[in-house]
Structure formats: C-alpha cells, structure tokens
Scaffold this motif. Structure first.
Motif, short mmCIF file in Angstrom:
data_model
loop_
_atom_site.label_atom_id
_atom_site.label_comp_id
_atom_site.label_asym_id
_atom_site.label_seq_id
_atom_site.Cartn_x
_atom_site.Cartn_y
_atom_site.Cartn_z
N PRO A 271 0.82 -1.22 0.00
CA PRO A 271 0.00 0.00 0.00
C PRO A 271 0.85 1.27 0.00
CG PRO A 271 0.02 -1.00 2.18
CD PRO A 271 0.73 -1.94 1.28
N ARG A 275 8.25 4.52 4.37
CA ARG A 275 9.55 3.90 4.06
C ARG A 275 9.84 3.83 2.55
NH1 ARG A 275 8.02 0.12 7.92
NH2 ARG A 275 9.15 0.36 9.86
N LEU A 276 8.81 4.17 1.78
CA LEU A 276 8.93 4.04 0.33
C LEU A 276 10.06 4.91 -0.23
CD1 LEU A 276 7.35 2.70 -2.04
CD2 LEU A 276 6.17 4.88 -2.30
N LEU A 303 7.08 -4.57 -4.49
CA LEU A 303 7.00 -3.96 -3.16
C LEU A 303 8.03 -2.85 -3.01
CD1 LEU A 303 5.40 -6.69 -2.71
CD2 LEU A 303 5.77 -6.19 -0.31
N GLY A 304 7.65 -1.88 -2.20
CA GLY A 304 8.40 -0.64 -2.18
C GLY A 304 9.67 -0.59 -1.36
N CYS A 305 9.95 -1.55 -0.50
CA CYS A 305 11.17 -1.47 0.29
C CYS A 305 11.59 -2.84 0.78
CB CYS A 305 11.00 -0.50 1.45
SG CYS A 305 10.13 -1.22 2.83
N VAL A 307 11.45 -4.13 3.72
CA VAL A 307 10.77 -4.72 4.88
C VAL A 307 10.09 -6.04 4.49
CG1 VAL A 307 8.88 -4.44 6.54
CG2 VAL A 307 10.47 -2.57 6.13
N ASN A 308 9.21 -5.99 3.50
CA ASN A 308 8.53 -7.21 3.06
C ASN A 308 8.92 -7.62 1.65
OD1 ASN A 308 6.87 -7.62 5.34
ND2 ASN A 308 5.55 -5.95 4.66
FE1 SF4 Z 1 5.95 0.48 3.43
FE2 SF4 Z 1 7.89 -1.14 2.58
FE3 SF4 Z 1 5.57 -2.19 3.45
FE4 SF4 Z 1 5.65 -0.89 1.14
S1 SF4 Z 1 6.74 -2.81 1.64
S2 SF4 Z 1 4.16 -0.61 2.77
S3 SF4 Z 1 7.15 0.71 1.53
S4 SF4 Z 1 7.06 -1.04 4.65
#
Ligand code: SF4
Length: 384
Positions: A271, A275-276, A303-305, A307-308
């Motif tokens: 979403p 952190r993006l 995914l944007g970072c 973390v996951n």
């Molecule tokens: Fe935020 Fe990273 Fe999770 Fe995307 S993957 S919602 S950027 S923590």
C-alpha cells in the motif's frame, strides 16, 4: 517441504448450454442479464455485444410478454453466446419462449403457478432438448415450507430445490442447473453448501439483488468466495444495479482472487508508506498498462522497500523488491538481476516474457475446456 493448497471441486454432472459445458471440471462460466425490455431488440443486442466484449459467457433475457418471446429469434441470431430465457409467474411464457431458438430456460418453480404447470414446462423443455435452471429464491418459497421452517431459511430452500428436482427426474428431465438465491449472504452460502452435500446438479451461484456498487461487489465477493473456495459453483453472476457490463469484470476478479479461473497476471503491490523510496505507483501503473490484454497466469509482486519486499517477491513467480532508486528482480524465489529504478519496468517485462515461454514449454499451461469456439484462447495455470 512443499505445501499444496487443499482444493476439491464439488463433483457435478455436466450440462450443455448451447456450445458451452457447465459443471464437471469445466471452467466456471460468467453470466449476466440484460436490462432493456427484451422486445427492444436493437438495444438488447447492443448491450449483449458490450457484455460479450467484456467477456460474458452466458446471457439471460427476461420474457414477461409475448412480444419479448417473439424477439428471441432475432436476438439469438446476432449474438455469439448462449441465450437464456428468464421466466417468472407465467408458465405460458415459458412454453412460448421454448418455441424460439434459445439455449436454456430459467424458471422459478415457486412462482410458476403450481406443480402441474411446472410439469408442463418440464415436458416441453425435454421435448425441445433444452436445459433448464431451477431457480429457488428465498423470497418466493412455497408457503407451506415457510410455515414448516418459520422463515425462508437454507433448509427450506434446499427442501424446495430437492422437491422440484424429484419432479423433474420423474419427468425424465436431467439437464438441470440449480440456484438457491438470497440477498442475504449467510442464507445463500449455507443453502448452497447444504445443497452440494445432497445433489450433484451444477449450480449457478450469486447473491441476488446485491444492490449498488461498490458495496454490491464486496457483498457478492463475501458470498461467492466461501462457496468457490469450497469448490461449489459452476456459473456465476454478480448482480449489480444498473449497467450489467461491470458485472463481468467483477465476476472474473472474484474467480481470479479465489484462483478458480486465473486468466491474467496478478499484481501484488504494497500500500506504500513512509519507508517508500521509489515511485511505486508510477511503476505499477506502467506495468499494469503493459500487461493489459495478457492472459498469462503469472503472479508478480512489486513492493516498495526491503521490509517485506524480498519475502513477498520470493513467494510470487516474479517480483521486485525495491530500494532507494534501484531494486532486485526475483524469479521463482531466486535473485535474477539488480536494476536501476529507471530500468525496472523493462526488465520486469523481459522476465515476464521469458517466464511465459518457460511455463508453456514445461507443459504447465492448459487450455480451458468447454468454452465452445473460445476453447483455445485461454491458458490456465495448474492450481498450486
Ligand atoms: Fe511500506 Fe515497505 Fe511495506 Fe511498502 S513494503 S508498505 S514501503 S514497509
């Protein structure tokens, strides 16, 4: 160790509707219904063409008057999908409709005027070789069943359906599809589940009168997903107020999300949050655009970072885990390349193309059966 999702499709008999096959292991077909008066032939044909363009596979028209029955031949000639007649109240309209070139008839035996009239409809359907849908509706159950159970509950609906099936069988009619509709999600789900334990007739599933989108789509998904995940349902309709064309996309999305018919790439995207570090929305929009029209059943995670990202990307067929201005592309859990943000979309699409070739060569793609002239157009994934 590998894990396979348990899934068994409820075993149903096959019923031919025009050149399509419903039930058995055939694809769950998407159905809709037209909104203009059926005798407004041009309008009806125009709407059916729009539905076909959206992917609709079976279409139903209402036939409340003789002039509607007379329009059926003209409509049937100009469309490419099976035509179903929907009859309420007047058994004579059912008899009349069957004198025209239709592919299936749908009646609600609870409002057709008694058992004798129901038998007349059955006999004519049998003589014409037409399949019939017995559409039980919570709102029009036999009075005596409502009195017996106190209200139109699932056991009353199932008893009603089984009663009408018994009569049909006594008339030698077996090409039957059953629906047990209610506008109440819990009632509909329970009714279909109870019915599936007692019969092998294919079912048409839907939450009737779901109302206005977007709530109606969510409500339909809440009712249909549990059934589909239980392996129940052979045709599906999402009943939306107004224009029926959006029903088709909604139905295919529900089938895709429940992995009952995967017909396009699935994009998994986070979403976004603080952190993006890349333009994720822009990247997703570009990928979506470039995947438009593809029927490849590939699961792509973007995914944007960190973390996951790496975890999710490993679970998908292909994935991007992004960092600041750059990212890593995964394929079947393995890192295949490091890319700059500016190269990400092109690189991902190159991997999609390679993935398609490899999957096709490995024999994992199958052709959907039972779709008449559309049979060869769609690839199916093996359910994983
Ligand atoms: Fe935020 Fe990273 Fe999770 Fe995307 S993957 S919602 S950027 S923590």
């Amino acid at each position: 160790m590998s894990y396979k999702h348990p899934f068994t499709r409820h075993k149903t008999r096959e019923v031919m509707i025009g050149n399509r096959v419903i039930g058995g292991n055939n694809p769950i077909l998407v159905q809709s219904m037209t909104t203009p008066d059926t005798h407004f032939v041009e309008e009806v044909i125009k709407q059916i063409h729009a539905l076909e363009e959206a992917g609709c596979e079976l279409v139903r028209v209402t036939v409340p008057k003789a002039e509607d029955a007379h329009a059926l031949g003209e409509i049937r000639k100009k469309i490419g999908i099976p035509l179903i007649c929907d009859i309420h109240f007047d058994y004579k309209m059912a008899l009349q409709a069957m004198d025209h070139p239709i592919d299936k008839i749908r009646i609600n035996p609870g409002n057709i005027g008694g058992y004798d009239r129901y038998r007349q409809v059955l006999r004519k359907a049998k003589n014409k070789g037409l399949p019939i849908r017995i559409g039980v509706n919570a709102g029009s159950l036999e009075k005596e069943l409502v009195e017996k159970y106190g209200f139109p509950c699932p056991p009353a609906m199932v008893e009603s359906a089984l009663r009408y099936l018994d009569i049909a069988e006594s008339e030698g009619v077996k090409n039957i599809i059953v629906s047990l509709k209610s506008s109440d999600v819990l009632t509909a789900v329970e009714a279909y589940r109870m019915f599936a334990k007692q019969a092998d007739y294919p079912t048409h599933i839907g939450i009737t009168e779901a109302g206005k989108p977007p709530y109606a789509v969510t409500k339909s998904a809440c009712g249909l997903a549990p059934l589909l995940l239980d392996g129940i349902g052979d045709t599906i309709r999402i009943s939306l107020l107004g224009d029926p064309v959006p029903e088709i996309q909604a139905a295919f999305d529900i089938l895709q999300a429940t992995q009952r018919r995967v017909r396009k790439p699935e994009l998994i995207a986070c979403p976004t949050c603080g952190r993006l570090e890349i333009d994720l929305e822009g990247i997703i929009a570009q990928v979506e655009k470039r995947l438009e029209g593809k029927s490849t059943p590939v699961k792509i995670s973007i995914l944007g970072c960190i973390v996951n990202g790496p975890g999710e990307a490993r679970e998908a067929d292909l994935g991007i885990a992004a960092g600041k201005g750059k990212g890593v592309i995964f394929k079947r859990g393995e890192i295949v390349r490091h890319v700059l943000e500016s190269e990400m979309v092109d690189a991902l699409l190159e991997e999609v193309a390679k993935w398609e070739i490899e999957e096709a060569q490995s024999g994992k793609l199958m052709v959907e059966k039972g779709l008449g002239s559309n049979e060869k157009k769609i690839a199916l994934p093996v359910i994983r």
